[in-house]
Design an enzyme around this catalytic site. Structure first.
Site, PDB file in Angstrom:
ATOM      1  N   LYS A  67       0.827  -1.206   0.000  1.00 22.31           N
ATOM      2  CA  LYS A  67       0.000   0.000   0.000  1.00 22.31           C
ATOM      3  C   LYS A  67       0.865   1.261   0.000  1.00 22.31           C
ATOM      4  CE  LYS A  67      -4.169  -1.710   2.203  1.00 22.31           C
ATOM      5  NZ  LYS A  67      -5.176  -1.494   3.248  1.00 22.31           N
ATOM      6  N   ASN A 113      -5.678  -0.105  14.294  1.00 21.57           N
ATOM      7  CA  ASN A 113      -5.660  -0.916  15.511  1.00 21.57           C
ATOM      8  C   ASN A 113      -5.077  -0.176  16.706  1.00 21.57           C
ATOM      9  OD1 ASN A 113      -2.683  -2.100  16.054  1.00 21.57           O
ATOM     10  ND2 ASN A 113      -3.027  -1.773  13.874  1.00 21.57           N
ATOM     11  N   CYS A 153      -2.639  12.922  26.019  1.00 25.90           N
ATOM     12  CA  CYS A 153      -1.997  12.034  25.062  1.00 25.90           C
ATOM     13  C   CYS A 153      -3.083  11.058  24.603  1.00 25.90           C
ATOM     14  CB  CYS A 153      -0.813  11.291  25.680  1.00 25.90           C
ATOM     15  SG  CYS A 153      -1.262   9.833  26.658  1.00 25.90           S
ATOM     16  N   CYS A 168     -18.705 -20.314  29.159  1.00 23.37           N
ATOM     17  CA  CYS A 168     -19.923 -21.130  29.201  1.00 23.37           C
ATOM     18  C   CYS A 168     -20.993 -20.617  28.253  1.00 23.37           C
ATOM     19  CB  CYS A 168     -20.468 -21.234  30.621  1.00 23.37           C
ATOM     20  SG  CYS A 168     -20.585 -19.659  31.442  1.00 23.37           S
TER      21      CYS A 168
END
Lengths: 648, 323
Positions: A67, A113, A153, A168
């Site tokens: 990219k 991310n 920040c 579960c």
């Protein structure tokens, strides 16, 4: 056009872009048009078809290429005389250290991310370089400015952890489709096609552990000379029939819940019909193998019936064994693996059918299983424009005019683009304000390895940690360590904290550093004997580290990919999510309404969420993760924290 | 809507946006035809956005020959002599746009758009005008309104750090989901002429100053016979004089159109690329909403000023069409 002083500041500037995807393409284009002449861009990804609806610098012919490099070439076509330096690399690599960052006047993130964002945040803090952060999902977007000492920040505000579900719920009592997806993906698919040595909770039952695991192992292995059709039906019957019957035998579980019904293949697909399945594609490559094609199911948006799902399940399984045998045992779920997506969709749907949960189309299931985030070009373009405006202010040191800007889907008080003053640094932020953290742990039981994995890496986001007590180094990672030290550190990992060469006990203070991030913090250790297995499965409790509590009743799945959160579902998601965004937005706006956010509202140190993310493959019954590989949140960060704050 | 399904190619390419607006909306987009006139930076951004979104066709009108002046904010023009020598803006942009999405039909129409008959506009679902005089805007808008088919009409202008967008969807009906229900919505839009004719004193108190400032410059260009965008700081006195007159006529205090704002608009006459990206993005979203029938379209002006960073919607309409 920009004024003369602006233009000269722009011409002289050296800019680092991290990310050449949705935001990156728009940003690179806008920077070039605005007169920037020295741009560096880091991106580790290669181009995929699904990028092309918005990453307009790329063409079909570029699929598979870097990219960063293709973006550079494309922009040079209309601005041939500027300098763009691409790096097809992971920003976490050691060469992108503080000295590297110091070369730039401003850093502009277009990441997808949380992990990488935190990493860049720390490097920018260490280097003293301004950072402009951003993110988009669907029609929502935001831009924020971070200057060391002057504003928050990136980590001053808690960022929500990826959604997890109790084991579960996944193995025994699913109530939502996403539970079925996680089961199909992380348990069944993993069991059948993944690493056989991985632990798998597939047959976890609260009672009936007497039926030993040896029996289960046999069930999932294809027997010698077993017909694939036979095998498929046997697996089907075991997970959708037998396992359900076993679960039903535990009356307690179903006291207040709707009982699932067992489903057997002979009832859904009488024997003869399966032989009619499958128009084998002659000479199709292993990669293109598809159960849908084989069964002439054309539309990924269709919701298949139980019969169709069952056919897909068996056919997909058959095709894996027939055409992709070499992959079996190595596979992890990949949203771009058509056959895997088909299998997981079918399996999840059959399970959903069993539990009375509405079925979903392949398109929808793929989005959930792959944590796909919806994205369009327009939002990215708008955000890119806003980033450049802030970047120019940064270059001019226009300190009083920095803004955070939110791009809304529904206007609030006539505003679609809402500017907000940045907030002052959070004095309790352990990243930029160097506040010490505290850890409660059983120092006699907890191994150093767990401390490193679960706290240092997972929670604190350090990649290459150095852990010291006083002058004594307990553990470090590095390339040029001496052999004997490496041995000592490896041995230390397996020791309980209190048994380390420099024993860690209640009252100990550990200093933890990541040299690459030039980030260090101290952790005060406090010994505690017992931990609640359900609420504190890690056996450790970190405080002073602010994490937004994950809303357990949250109906939505987390978008991981290029964008944000589930906190604000974009308009009409395909599950027909409610339009609660409008309500949430107005709450947010009230929080803003022109006032500067006060520190007092921010610095509430919330108790860390006990349901921290953890891998499912561990000894204790723990929570299951949704994959959080590439994907991550963007806006949600701030939205989530704002809305929660309002509620406090 | 007919039940044609999206092709496999479309499903793969548009996956991420189908997850935003759904397959039905995508189908409608693929059948839509857009007319665009006036190819400066903002409109170039807009064209890029709708081509990526997968509209059926985009027709470009701009016979101006490409010069060095056209280059700055328009990334569709590749600055190689061979590429643009002698060609019109429409031709050059057409070539570049085709590359973004081979499934979209991009074409050029030559001629002065104000001479095109009403039937010409019937081919389109949306018409976007930029760099046009006041007279031309009104004229095209009227032609769109004369048709029995609804043709959405938009104008955009960007000057320096500011941008303005106008929307006319005539009588627009759409449905949306609120909680579990589907509700029917209807919005009535005034034409551009009707909107700007609303007396200033009749407008809500806090209307964006940028609205008034743009009207002053627009009037100035109209009265002085200037080409759109040609008014500059040299015209300062003339513009201020006109402001005074207009404010008097409208009983509006002159401070509602600050000197500083007008001066900014007269000094930075060229488009500023970040603002082009922002306005082009908002415009793209609006056109997509109107064509797909999904989402609340804005009514009826949108303003952005990089100075305060606000992107705001103003409803400039007479009592009959006021929401």
């Amino acid at each position: 056009m920009a004024s003369q002083e602006q233009l000269s500041a722009i011409k002289r500037a050296k800019v680092l872009m991290v990310g050449a995807g949705g935001i990156g393409c728009e940003l690179l284009k806008t920077l070039a048009l605005s007169g920037f002449q020295d741009i560096h861009i880091i991106d580790m990804d290669t181009i995929e078809v699904s990028n092309l609806n918005r990453q307009f610098l790329f063409r079909q012919s570029h699929v598979g290429q870097s990219k960063a490099k293709v973006a550079r070439d494309a922009v040079l076509r209309f601005r041939p005389n500027i300098s763009i330096t691409p790096y097809h690399a992971n920003v976490k690599e050691s060469r992108f250290n503080v000295d590297f960052f110091k070369e730039f006047d401003v850093v502009l993130n277009g990441l997808d991310n949380l992990d990488a964002r935190r990493h860049v945040n720390r490097l920018c803090l260490a280097a003293g370089i301004p950072l402009v952060e951003s993110g988009t999902t669907g029609f929502l977007g935001q831009v924020t400015v971070h200057l060391k000492g002057k504003t928050e920040c990136y980590e001053c505000q808690p960022k929500p952890a990826p959604k997890t579900y109790p084991v579960c719920t996944i193995t025994s009592t699913p109530s939502k489709f996403v539970h079925c997806i996680v089961w199909a993906k992380d348990l069944l698919f993993a069991k059948l096609f993944g690493d056989k040595n991985q632990e798998n909770d597939l047959n976890v039952h609260s009672s009936d552990t007497a039926n030993s695991s040896e029996h289960s192992e046999d069930v999932f292995e294809c027997r010698k000379d077993e017909d694939i059709e036979r095998y498929g039906r046997r697996i089907y019957d075991h997970v959708f029939g037998h396992n359900i019957e076993v679960a039903l035998s535990n009356e307690e579980t179903w006291k207040n819940r709707n009982k699932p019904r067992p489903i057997y293949s002979k009832d859904v697909l009488p024997e003869e019909q399966t032989k009619e399945n499958g128009n084998e594609e002659k000479g199709c490559a292993a990669d293109d193998v598809s159960a849908m094609v084989s069964l002439s199911l054309k539309n990924p948006q269709d919701i298949w019936s139980l019969v169709e799902n069952s056919r897909v399940f068996l056919e997909a399984l058959r095709l894996f064994f027939l055409k992709r045998e070499k992959d079996i045992g190595n596979l992890t779920f990949d949203k771009d693996d058509q056959l895997a997506v088909e299998f997981v969709t079918a399996a999840a749907n059959i399970r959903a059918s069993s539990f009375g949960i509405p079925l979903h189309s392949l398109f929808e299931a793929k989005g959930i299983a792959g944590n796909i985030v919806h994205a369009v070009a327009t939002t990215n373009a708008i955000i890119a424009g806003l980033i450049v405006i802030e970047a120019i202010k940064v270059l001019q040191k226009d300190n009083n005019n920095y803004r955070m800007t939110y791009c809304l889907e529904h206007p609030s008080r006539k505003l679609l683009l809402m500017p907000v003053e940045p907030y002052e640094p959070n004095r309790s932020c352990y990243v930029c304000s160097e506040t010490p953290l505290s850890l409660e742990v059983n120092t006699q039981r907890c191994k150093l390895r767990d401390f490193v994995e679960k706290i240092i890496k997972a929670k604190l986001g350090m990649n290459f940690p150095l852990i010291m007590q006083g002058a004594s180094i307990l553990y470090e990672v590095g390339e040029d360590l001496e052999e004997d030290m490496v041995v000592i550190y490896a041995a230390n990992l397996e020791k309980a904290l209190s048994e380390l060469p420099s024993p860690v006990t209640s009252g100990s203070v550990l200093t933890v550093e990541d040299l690459q991030q030039e980030f260090s913090c101290s952790i005060n250790i406090k010994h505690r004997e017992e931990f609640d297995e359900e609420k504190e499965p890690d056996g450790m409790l970190l405080s002073g580290w602010v994490e937004a509590p994950v809303d357990k009743d949250n109906n939505k799945t987390i978008g991981n990919d290029e964008s944000t959160s589930n906190a604000l579902p974009s308009m009409e998601t395909l599950d027909g999510d409610k339009d609660d965004e409008i309500q949430e937005t107005s709450e947010v706006v009230e929080a803003f309404a022109g006032k500067k956010r006060k520190l007092s509202e921010v610095s509430e140190v919330t108790a860390p969420d006990p349901s921290g993310p953890s891998s499912i493959n561990q000894n204790k019954p723990e929570k299951l993760d949704i994959d959080d590989e590439d994907d991550e949140l963007i806006i949600s960060d701030d939205w989530e924290s704002f809305t929660k704050k309002k509620k406090l | 809507m007919d039940g044609e399904e999206l092709t496999e190619q479309e499903t793969a390419l548009y996956d991420r946006q189908i997850r935003v607006w759904g397959a039905d909306a995508q189908r409608r987009l693929s059948k839509s035809h857009i007319l665009v006139c006036g190819l400066k930076g903002t409109v170039a951004e807009f064209c890029k956005n709708i081509v990526l979104a997968g509209v059926g066709s985009v027709t470009l009108v701009d016979d101006r020959v490409v010069t060095d002046e056209s280059l700055p904010a328009n990334f569709l023009i590749l600055p190689h002599e061979n590429h643009y020598n002698g060609k019109t803006l429409a031709e050059v942009c057409c070539d570049s746009l085709k590359e973004f999405n081979p499934m979209v039909h991009v074409a050029v129409e030559t001629g002065d758009i104000s001479t095109f008959g009403v039937e010409f506009f019937e081919k389109f679902d949306a018409v976007i005008i930029s760099c046009c005089s006041l007279g031309k805007k009104k004229l095209i808008n009227q032609k769109c309104r004369k048709l029995s088919k609804r043709v959405a009409f938009y104008t955009v202008e960007c000057r320096g750090s500011c941008g303005e967008m106008f929307v006319d969807l005539q009588d627009y009906k759409y449905s949306k989901k609120k909680l579990e229900e589907t509700i029917e919505c209807q919005i009535e839009y005034p034409s551009f002429e009707e909107a700007i004719s609303v007396p200033w004193r009749a407008l809500p108190r806090r209307v964006s100053k940028l609205y008034f400032a743009m009207r002053v410059i627009e009037q100035f260009e109209d009265v002085e016979g200037r080409n759109p965008g040609e008014t500059s700081i040299a015209d300062r006195l003339g513009v201020l004089k006109l402001r005074k007159e207009l404010c008097e006529t409208n009983s509006l205090d002159e401070s509602q159109i600050p000197d500083a704002l007008l001066e900014r608009l007269l000094t930075d006459t060229r488009e500023f690329p970040p603002v082009c990206a922002i306005i082009g993005g908002i415009l793209g979203q609006e056109v997509i909403k109107a064509i797909s029938g999904k989402g609340d379209p804005l009514k009826n002006f949108f303003f952005f000023d990089a100075m305060d960073g606000k992107g705001l919607i103003e409803d400039i309409s007479g009592p009959s069409t006021r929401s």
